[in-house]
Scaffold this active site. Structure first.
Site, PDB file in Angstrom:
ATOM      1  N   GLY A   1       2.317  -0.657   4.857  1.00 48.17           N
ATOM      2  CA  GLY A   1       2.596  -0.657   3.421  1.00 48.17           C
ATOM      3  C   GLY A   1       2.709   0.730   2.822  1.00 48.17           C
ATOM      4  O   GLY A   1       2.707   0.881   1.603  1.00 48.17           O
ATOM      5  N   LEU A   2       2.839   1.756   3.659  1.00 44.56           N
ATOM      6  CA  LEU A   2       2.935   3.122   3.128  1.00 44.56           C
ATOM      7  C   LEU A   2       4.347   3.696   3.247  1.00 44.56           C
ATOM      8  O   LEU A   2       4.548   4.898   3.112  1.00 44.56           O
ATOM      9  CB  LEU A   2       1.918   4.047   3.809  1.00 44.56           C
ATOM     10  CG  LEU A   2       0.455   3.814   3.429  1.00 44.56           C
ATOM     11  CD1 LEU A   2      -0.440   4.831   4.126  1.00 44.56           C
ATOM     12  CD2 LEU A   2       0.230   3.897   1.923  1.00 44.56           C
ATOM     13  N   GLY A   3       5.303   2.828   3.514  1.00 43.70           N
ATOM     14  CA  GLY A   3       6.701   3.265   3.441  1.00 43.70           C
ATOM     15  C   GLY A   3       7.178   4.049   4.642  1.00 43.70           C
ATOM     16  O   GLY A   3       8.119   4.836   4.528  1.00 43.70           O
ATOM     17  N   SER A   4       6.574   3.828   5.821  1.00 45.89           N
ATOM     18  CA  SER A   4       6.965   4.646   6.971  1.00 45.89           C
ATOM     19  C   SER A   4       8.432   4.437   7.343  1.00 45.89           C
ATOM     20  O   SER A   4       9.134   5.396   7.671  1.00 45.89           O
ATOM     21  CB  SER A   4       6.057   4.385   8.167  1.00 45.89           C
ATOM     22  OG  SER A   4       6.485   3.287   8.906  1.00 45.89           O
TER      23      SER A   4
ATOM     24  N   PRO B   1       1.136   5.759   8.884  1.00 48.09           N
ATOM     25  CA  PRO B   1       0.937   4.623   9.786  1.00 48.09           C
ATOM     26  C   PRO B   1       2.070   3.592   9.638  1.00 48.09           C
ATOM     27  O   PRO B   1       2.579   3.381   8.541  1.00 48.09           O
ATOM     28  CB  PRO B   1      -0.414   4.037   9.352  1.00 48.09           C
ATOM     29  CG  PRO B   1      -0.751   4.672   8.048  1.00 48.09           C
ATOM     30  CD  PRO B   1       0.068   5.906   7.901  1.00 48.09           C
ATOM     31  N   VAL B   2       2.453   2.990  10.766  1.00 45.24           N
ATOM     32  CA  VAL B   2       3.563   2.023  10.770  1.00 45.24           C
ATOM     33  C   VAL B   2       3.045   0.649  10.324  1.00 45.24           C
ATOM     34  O   VAL B   2       1.902   0.286  10.593  1.00 45.24           O
ATOM     35  CB  VAL B   2       4.152   1.930  12.210  1.00 45.24           C
ATOM     36  CG1 VAL B   2       5.247   0.877  12.297  1.00 45.24           C
ATOM     37  CG2 VAL B   2       4.701   3.290  12.629  1.00 45.24           C
TER      38      VAL B   2
ATOM     39  N   ASP C   1      11.147   1.053  -2.002  1.00 49.64           N
ATOM     40  CA  ASP C   1      10.624   1.991  -0.998  1.00 49.64           C
ATOM     41  C   ASP C   1      11.555   3.189  -0.820  1.00 49.64           C
ATOM     42  O   ASP C   1      11.124   4.344  -0.889  1.00 49.64           O
ATOM     43  CB  ASP C   1      10.464   1.293   0.363  1.00 49.64           C
ATOM     44  CG  ASP C   1       9.160   0.542   0.474  1.00 49.64           C
ATOM     45  OD1 ASP C   1       8.580   0.212  -0.568  1.00 49.64           O
ATOM     46  OD2 ASP C   1       8.731   0.279   1.616  1.00 49.64           O
TER      47      ASP C   1
ATOM     48  N   ALA D   1      11.078   3.645   5.464  1.00 45.10           N
ATOM     49  CA  ALA D   1      11.974   4.340   4.528  1.00 45.10           C
ATOM     50  C   ALA D   1      11.882   5.851   4.738  1.00 45.10           C
ATOM     51  O   ALA D   1      12.888   6.559   4.699  1.00 45.10           O
ATOM     52  CB  ALA D   1      11.611   3.975   3.085  1.00 45.10           C
ATOM     53  N   ALA D   2      10.671   6.349   4.998  1.00 43.22           N
ATOM     54  CA  ALA D   2      10.500   7.795   5.168  1.00 43.22           C
ATOM     55  C   ALA D   2      11.202   8.290   6.427  1.00 43.22           C
ATOM     56  O   ALA D   2      11.788   9.376   6.429  1.00 43.22           O
ATOM     57  CB  ALA D   2       9.013   8.147   5.197  1.00 43.22           C
TER      58      ALA D   2
HETATM   59  O1  PMV Z   1       7.137  -1.760   2.574  1.00 44.84           O
HETATM   60  P1  PMV Z   1       5.909  -2.335   1.955  1.00 44.84           P
HETATM   61  O2  PMV Z   1       5.014  -3.002   2.938  1.00 44.84           O
HETATM   62  O3  PMV Z   1       5.213  -1.384   1.076  1.00 44.84           O
HETATM   63  O4  PMV Z   1       6.357  -3.536   1.002  1.00 44.84           O
HETATM   64  C1  PMV Z   1       7.393  -3.420   0.132  1.00 44.84           C
HETATM   65  C2  PMV Z   1       7.111  -4.152  -1.129  1.00 44.84           C
HETATM   66  C3  PMV Z   1       7.624  -5.568  -1.253  1.00 44.84           C
HETATM   67  O5  PMV Z   1       7.699  -5.799  -2.644  1.00 44.84           O
HETATM   68  C4  PMV Z   1       6.652  -6.534  -0.621  1.00 44.84           C
HETATM   69  C5  PMV Z   1       8.991  -5.754  -0.629  1.00 44.84           C
HETATM   70  C6  PMV Z   1      10.120  -5.046  -1.350  1.00 44.84           C
HETATM   71  O6  PMV Z   1      11.196  -4.945  -0.751  1.00 44.84           O
HETATM   72  O7  PMV Z   1       9.983  -4.618  -2.503  1.00 44.84           O
END
Ligand code: PMV
Length: 321
Positions: free
Chosen positions: A105-108, A101-102, A152, A110-111
């Site tokens: 917080g699950l890294g979409s 999911p976008v 991430d 970066a993936a």
């Molecule tokens: O991408 P997210 O939503 O999992 O957040 C990354 C984690 C943070 O610490 C909030 C930001 C970061 O760059 O480390």
């Protein structure tokens, strides 16, 4: 030329989000139940340089030329061209499919970058090593997050549990024993950059208070590292709950996340916290493998939009692309 595909998993931050942006350690693990897959195939009929992109999950179906320069997909493609010193691309199709999911917080983000970097470089006959993939994905993150820590892109590239300090070599963690995480989506979209910049403003307004909170979170990550590698892993539970208490003080929890955290604890989780940027997105709970289904059902009944049972395993094997 055959189609070339590459995958990248989702991720969960177990400890230390936000504090990691300010130099404190954090711990993240891959979530291989969700992933992005990028497939590149030649377009024998297309003119040189025409890159056609389809990403059904975000309703994208267009040529690269129609994307803005700072579009994350365009940036990843440009990253491959720069790394391989490729002036032109052959005509090709790039298909991106994702079950991550976008803005949750699950890294979409970066993936997506990692999968494109791998698939396109392999298609061009020069697969990029992990170090370059992670570094290029970090460049894409920087354009979109402002001040990403780099956690991430690192965990998604290496697909291993990691202990991460910004600007330092990361450490792959070998868990002493497997542990089970239940990951539940609050359904509230929360872009990382919004949460990160809200925290920055609050930190600027009261640096002493926020530095103390980040110190406390950093200490939790250090303790967690020891517990993950030496056991007993259920001792991570109270650390997760303490991390959640501190994240609430940082200002990144929400009514929905608090409710899901409380629901998981009531259902028998050993600990629970938000994961990632917060203010929405996902939370994680730690449970005995036997309790996981019960906690997952409780979270579902409480209104979680999607629940994933995932495990962090000691047996390290290469992530299958
Ligand atoms: O991408 P997210 O939503 O999992 O957040 C990354 C984690 C943070 O610490 C909030 C930001 C970061 O760059 O480390």
């Amino acid at each position: 030329m055959p189609a070339i595909s590459a995958c990248a998993p989702g991720k969960a931050i177990l400890f230390g989000e936000h504090a990691v942006v300010y130099g404190r350690p954090a711990i993240a693990a891959p979530v291989t139940q969700v992933q992005v897959k990028a497939t590149v195939l030649a377009d024998p009929l297309g003119p040189q340089g025409r890159v056609h992109i389809q990403a059904p999950e975000i309703q994208l179906d267009c040529d690269l030329a129609n994307l803005t320069e700072d579009d994350p997909i365009a940036l990843a493609i440009q990253g491959v061209k720069t790394a391989l010193a490729a002036d032109h691309l052959p005509a090709l199709h790039l298909r991106i499919s994702s079950s991550i999911p976008v803005a949750a917080g699950l890294g979409s983000g970066a993936a997506v970058s990692v999968a494109i970097l791998r698939a396109l470089s392999a298609f061009l006959g020069q697969p990029l090593p992990n170090e370059t993939v992670s570094a290029l994905a970090f460049e894409v993150e920087k354009k979109h997050h402002g001040t990403p820590s780099g956690i991430d892109n690192t965990v998604v590239t290496y697909a291993r549990p990691i202990y991460f300090v910004r600007g330092q070599p990361f450490e792959m963690l070998q868990p002493a024993e497997a542990f089970t995480l239940i990951i539940a989506d609050s359904g509230v979209k929360s872009p990382t950059h919004t949460a990160v910049s809200a925290v920055r403003q609050a930190w600027q307004a009261d640096p002493d208070r926020f530095e103390a909170l980040f110190d406390a979170i950093g200490q939790i990550s250090q303790q967690a590292r020891q517990i993950i590698t030496q056991g007993p892993v259920m001792a991570l539970g109270p650390l997760m709950s303490e991390n959640q208490r501190l994240l609430t003080q940082v200002g990144v929890s929400s009514a929905e996340l608090d409710f899901l955290v409380e629901t998981a604890l009531q259902a028998g989780a050993a600990g629970a916290k938000l994961s990632g940027a917060g203010r929405g997105g996902n939370m994680i709970a730690l449970a005995d493998a036997e309790n996981a289904a019960k906690i997952a059902a409780a979270l579902q009944n409480a209104g979680a939009k999607r629940v994933i049972i995932s495990s962090v395993n000691p047996v390290l094997s290469d992530y299958k692309k």
